[in-house]
Design an enzyme around this catalytic site. Structure first.
Site, PDB file in Angstrom:
ATOM      1  N   GLY A  43       0.840  -1.188   0.000  1.00 32.00           N
ATOM      2  CA  GLY A  43       0.000   0.000   0.000  1.00 32.00           C
ATOM      3  C   GLY A  43       0.882   1.248   0.000  1.00 32.00           C
ATOM      4  N   SER A 110       6.732  -4.266  -1.584  1.00 34.85           N
ATOM      5  CA  SER A 110       6.314  -2.933  -1.992  1.00 34.85           C
ATOM      6  C   SER A 110       6.406  -1.984  -0.789  1.00 34.85           C
ATOM      7  CB  SER A 110       4.910  -3.001  -2.592  1.00 34.85           C
ATOM      8  OG  SER A 110       4.578  -1.807  -3.254  1.00 34.85           O
ATOM      9  N   TRP A 111       5.292  -1.320  -0.407  1.00 35.00           N
ATOM     10  CA  TRP A 111       5.334  -0.508   0.806  1.00 35.00           C
ATOM     11  C   TRP A 111       5.765  -1.345   2.007  1.00 35.00           C
ATOM     12  CZ3 TRP A 111       5.848   3.536   3.661  1.00 35.00           C
ATOM     13  CH2 TRP A 111       5.408   3.505   4.988  1.00 35.00           C
ATOM     14  N   ASP A 265       9.308  -4.592 -13.175  1.00 31.41           N
ATOM     15  CA  ASP A 265       8.466  -3.948 -12.169  1.00 31.41           C
ATOM     16  C   ASP A 265       8.307  -2.477 -12.563  1.00 31.41           C
ATOM     17  OD1 ASP A 265       7.417  -2.693  -9.896  1.00 31.41           O
ATOM     18  OD2 ASP A 265       8.501  -4.010  -8.523  1.00 31.41           O
ATOM     19  N   HIS A 293       5.597  -6.573 -10.563  1.00 29.27           N
ATOM     20  CA  HIS A 293       5.684  -6.117  -9.179  1.00 29.27           C
ATOM     21  C   HIS A 293       5.080  -7.082  -8.168  1.00 29.27           C
ATOM     22  CE1 HIS A 293       5.994  -3.135  -5.979  1.00 29.27           C
ATOM     23  NE2 HIS A 293       4.697  -3.248  -5.734  1.00 29.27           N
TER      24      HIS A 293
END
Length: 326
Positions: A43, A110-111, A265, A293
């Site tokens: 996120g 990711s986040w 990605d 990703h």
């Protein structure tokens, strides 16, 4: 290639009061007393999924998953007040102490990779290993790549729709423009913008289009949480000083780790993974060909499970050796 482990259900779940009016939803899966681990979702603003449990061998891990502040089943939903990177780092530490773990493995994508790095650099003595996927550094270069110029050149059709929601005179800073609106608008107007924000992300995260993911990104609760919280975090530069996570990589000197990043990605440049690997001596880097990703790309899934299996085996071997020594 390695596949996800079979579906499992949590043997414990609930809400933890972390203060500031926030109650985070958590799950505990696997085998109590096995290798401790925590999963950090992306996120910011997304949430955990039953699929995330399946990245770990349930016989060899004592696994905690949780929805970060404002996400998923945590309450209040989509709340951005008292919700920052460092609030989340404190929440992870509160979870660790609540479950009585001295040290644990962190897996984040990711986040989630940003948050894992921030936590590990703040609390290196409490981390056994890091498994990081789709590296996002939370720096200006990363934000510019996805919200200014970079990804826009590869997805010009989706980019045009993302920009069209904002007047031309404000498009020099799209993150700030969305953030102003998402935190002040309500009802249908807020949801319309949230869905546009969420669509841009959903359309760009995988190597090939995934209509099911794009449909799920339009779910009102998901779209509002992701758009509102992401815009809030990114407008505030994730509360990181410029270049912080790379500059402080020396704090990871005693922590082994695995970095998995799709060669194609589009959300997060492979340069992020490369630069982190160069600064983190005990890291292993896997640039996965034919992958974007998301963790569901087959090559990325394979490497993530390879890593969690290896670290579980090392932990079991060390415990067996200590038992024999004692």
């Amino acid at each position: 290639m390695r596949q996800l482990y079979p579906q499992i259900e949590p043997h414990e779940s609930g809400h933890l009061d972390v203060g500031d009016g926030h109650h985070i939803y958590y799950e505990r899966c696997g085998t109590p007393g096995a290798k401790p681990a925590v999963f950090l979702h992306g996120g910011p603003g997304a949430g955990i999924s039953p699929l995330h449990r399946r990245l770990f061998d349930p016989d060899r891990y004592d696994l905690i998953l949780f929805d970060q502040r404002g996400c998923g089943r945590s309450r209040p939903h989509a709340e951005v007040d008292r919700n920052s990177s460092w609030h989340l780092v404190s929440d992870i530490e509160r979870l660790r102490t609540s479950f009585g773990f001295e040290r644990w493995l962190l897996l984040g994508g990711s986040w989630g990779s940003t948050l894992a790095l921030a936590y590990a650099q703040a609390h290196p003595s409490h981390v056994t290993e890091l498994v990081l996927r789709g590296i996002f550094l939370g720096d200006q270069a990363s934000l510019d790549w996805f919200y200014s110029f970079g990804a826009s050149e590869i997805f010009p059709d989706q980019w045009e729709a993302f920009c069209a929601a904002i007047p031309p005179e404000e498009r020099h800073d799209l993150v700030a423009a969305y953030d102003r609106r998402l935190t002040t608008l309500e009802g249908a107007a807020q949801l319309r913008l949230a869905r546009i924000w969420s669509q841009w992300e959903a359309a760009t995260v995988s190597l090939l289009p995934d209509p099911a993911r794009e449909r799920s990104a339009q779910d009102p609760d998901h779209a509002i949480a992701v758009a509102k919280i992401e815009a809030h975090f990114f407008a505030n530069k994730c509360w990181l000083r410029p270049g912080q996570l790379l500059e402080d990589a020396h704090l990871l000197a005693d922590i082994p780790g695995t970095i998995v990043h799709g060669r194609y990605d589009i959300c997060c440049s492979a340069r992020n993974a490369w630069e982190l690997h160069r600064r983190w001596a005990r890291s292993r880097l896997h640039l996965v060909e034919g992958a974007g990703h998301v963790f569901s790309e087959p090559g990325i899934t394979d490497r993530l499970i390879e890593a969690t299996d290896q670290y579980a085996a090392s932990w079991a071997g060390n415990r067996e050796l200590m038992a024999k020594t004692n």
